[in-house]
Enzyme design. Structure first.
Site, PDB file in Angstrom:
ATOM      1  CG  PHE A  81      14.691  16.882  64.331  1.00 10.74           C
ATOM      2  CD1 PHE A  81      14.970  16.087  65.426  1.00 10.74           C
ATOM      3  CD2 PHE A  81      15.744  17.292  63.521  1.00 10.74           C
ATOM      4  CE1 PHE A  81      16.272  15.710  65.726  1.00 10.74           C
ATOM      5  CE2 PHE A  81      17.047  16.913  63.797  1.00 10.74           C
ATOM      6  CZ  PHE A  81      17.308  16.122  64.907  1.00 10.74           C
ATOM      7  CG  ASP A 152      11.244  20.660  57.941  1.00  2.54           C
ATOM      8  OD1 ASP A 152      11.462  19.649  57.243  1.00  2.54           O
ATOM      9  OD2 ASP A 152      11.794  20.867  59.040  1.00  2.54           O
ATOM     10  CG  HIS A 155       8.426  14.191  59.338  1.00  2.00           C
ATOM     11  ND1 HIS A 155       7.797  14.443  60.530  1.00  2.00           N
ATOM     12  CD2 HIS A 155       9.748  14.284  59.603  1.00  2.00           C
ATOM     13  CE1 HIS A 155       8.684  14.705  61.473  1.00  2.00           C
ATOM     14  NE2 HIS A 155       9.881  14.622  60.933  1.00  2.00           N
ATOM     15  CD  GLN A 178      17.340  10.285  60.213  1.00  3.81           C
ATOM     16  OE1 GLN A 178      16.189  10.450  59.821  1.00  3.81           O
ATOM     17  NE2 GLN A 178      17.650   9.484  61.207  1.00  3.81           N
ATOM     18  CE  LYS A 181      13.326  12.617  58.612  1.00  3.28           C
ATOM     19  NZ  LYS A 181      14.071  12.295  59.833  1.00  3.28           N
ATOM     20  NE  ARG A 210      32.818  24.658  40.635  1.00  4.20           N
ATOM     21  CZ  ARG A 210      33.148  23.870  41.679  1.00  4.20           C
ATOM     22  NH1 ARG A 210      32.215  23.309  42.426  1.00  4.20           N
ATOM     23  NH2 ARG A 210      34.422  23.634  41.949  1.00  4.20           N
ATOM     24  CE1 TYR A 217      38.914  24.548  40.526  1.00  2.77           C
ATOM     25  CE2 TYR A 217      39.648  24.164  38.279  1.00  2.77           C
ATOM     26  CZ  TYR A 217      39.476  23.717  39.575  1.00  2.77           C
ATOM     27  OH  TYR A 217      39.852  22.454  39.929  1.00  2.77           O
ATOM     28  NE  ARG A 227      30.115  18.909  44.692  1.00  3.86           N
ATOM     29  CZ  ARG A 227      31.121  19.737  44.937  1.00  3.86           C
ATOM     30  NH1 ARG A 227      30.939  21.037  44.903  1.00  3.86           N
ATOM     31  NH2 ARG A 227      32.321  19.279  45.212  1.00  3.86           N
TER      32      ARG A 227
END
Ligand SMILES: Cc1ncc(COP(=O)(O)O)c(C=O)c1O
Length: 377
Positions: A81, A152, A155, A178, A181, A210, A217, A227
């Protein structure tokens, strides 16, 4: 013929989603996110899981943490992909497209060796359709050249090579959740890694720079916000319960389908090396060495069996790369596979009693007539 729909959900997704909805934390700091990261990383035999909002940014994150920069080369297969390549290009680095094996649909380790130059900074291996690539041979080449290997594994949830799961061989494994999947939350992704320093840096970049143990902060490096939301994690926790059973069912149905079609020499299925001890069966990939692939897939779809006539291009044949920005090794096999191959999506392999028999019969009926007659002679 009843081909199950996808995605699937029941009350368990609804219950967990409701729990998030009724909590004061809908974002990535809900405990469901960390729970899913830990469970999924452990399932893939890795120490750390860093979730993100999709499996494209996880690839970009892995390359960034490895300090891949403008002008660096990253080796990857010509068949995947587009995200496998764009993750490299978006860092202004140069994807180097390398051919796949004759029937593996995965990187050919020998061709990888030929593509390495002093500018090579990493190798990305894809486990196409869920069937693991020769990750041991690729790992050995990368070690020889001191190159990081990224898997990767978009799959390959649950796929194994000699009992060890996808994503646990390289410095990092990238997963996608996704919509299509085998483990899904509409969108979603995760990097898994057993390298403590890599994982700490990846988590930090994905969470605004972070660091664990420092104040909210305080931002120690240039990061961003990748996230996953708590809603995605809720769905994934529920889906995850079903994954092993679904892999079992697909594995049994692939075995049955191949038995039912054992006399059919017109189809060459994706090779399954003996070292592949488990397969997600995200895609059942095959090719018609002779006969018209498009007529076959059209006939199959008309008979009610979802079927895709492969990617229309190798990665480098996409308009995106027409202007360059990449290096292309000789890829005659990849170019042939986009013309002769097809895949059945995993939901075709999730059917109950009788469905696989019906799929097998539809495949026989869809075979090009001249070819099927020839096989009878
Ligand atoms: C091999 C491969 N890599 C990466 C991705 C990107 O994942 P996502 O769609 O979650 O961004 C996909 C998605 O389909 C994929 O198939």
């Amino acid at each position: 013929m009843h081909i199950p729909s996808w995605p699937q959900a029941d009350e368990s997704e609804a219950d967990l989603l409701r729990a998030v909805l009724e909590s004061p934390q809908w974002g990535g700091f809900h405990p469901f996110v960390a729970e899913f990261e830990q469970s999924f990383a452990a399932y893939q035999h890795a120490r750390h899981g860093i979730s993100a909002f999709n499996g494209t940014v996880t690839l970009e994150l892995a390359l960034e943490v490895l300090s891949v920069k403008a002008g660096d080369e990253v080796i990857l297969p010509a068949i995947s992909f587009i995200s496998t390549a764009t993750a490299v290009s978006r860092l202004r680095a140069i994807p180097v497209f390398v051919d796949i094996g004759e029937n593996t649909y995965n990187l050919d380790p020998l061709r990888v060796r030929e593509a390495i130059t002093p500018r090579t900074k990493a190798v990305i291996a894809v486990h196409f359709g869920g069937t693991m690539c020769d990750i041991e041979a690729l790992g050995a080449i990368c070690r020889e050249h001191d190159l990081p290997l990224i898997e990767d594994a978009a799959h390959a949830h649950g796929s194994e090579w000699n009992g060890k799961r996808a994503g646990s061989f390289g410095i990092a494994g990238s997963f996608s959740f996704q919509n299509g999947k085998v483990l899904c939350s509409g969108e979603g992704g995760m990097l898994v890694s057993s390298d403590d320093r890599f994982a700490e840096a990846a988590r930090s970049v994905a969470n605004c720079g972070r660091m664990a143990g420092r104040s909210f902060y305080e931002h120690v490096r240039l990061g961003t916000n990748f996230r996953l939301t708590a809603f995605q994690a809720a769905v994934l926790l529920a889906q995850f319960e079903r994954l092993p059973g679904q892999i079992e069912r697909r594995t049994a149905n692939v075995k049955l389908l191949k038995e039912l079609l054992s006399g059919v020499e017109e189809i060459i299925w994706q090779e399954q090396p003996a070292a592949v001890t488990a397969n997600s069966w995200y895609l059942l990939v095959g090719r018609l060495p002779v006969g018209n692939r498009d007529e076959f897939t059209t006939a199959l779809a008309a008979a009610g069996v979802p079927c895709t006539p492969f990617y229309p291009h190798t990665l480098y044949q996409n308009p995106l790369y027409a202007e360059g920005g990449c290096r292309v090794m000789d890829c005659p096999i990849a170019e042939a596979r986009v013309r002769d191959s097809f895949w059945l999506p995993h939901r075709v392999l999730l059917g109950d009693d009788g469905t696989t028999e019906a799929v097998g019969e539809a495949i026989r009926q869809a075979l090009p007539t001249a070819v099927s007659t020839a096989s009878l002679l």
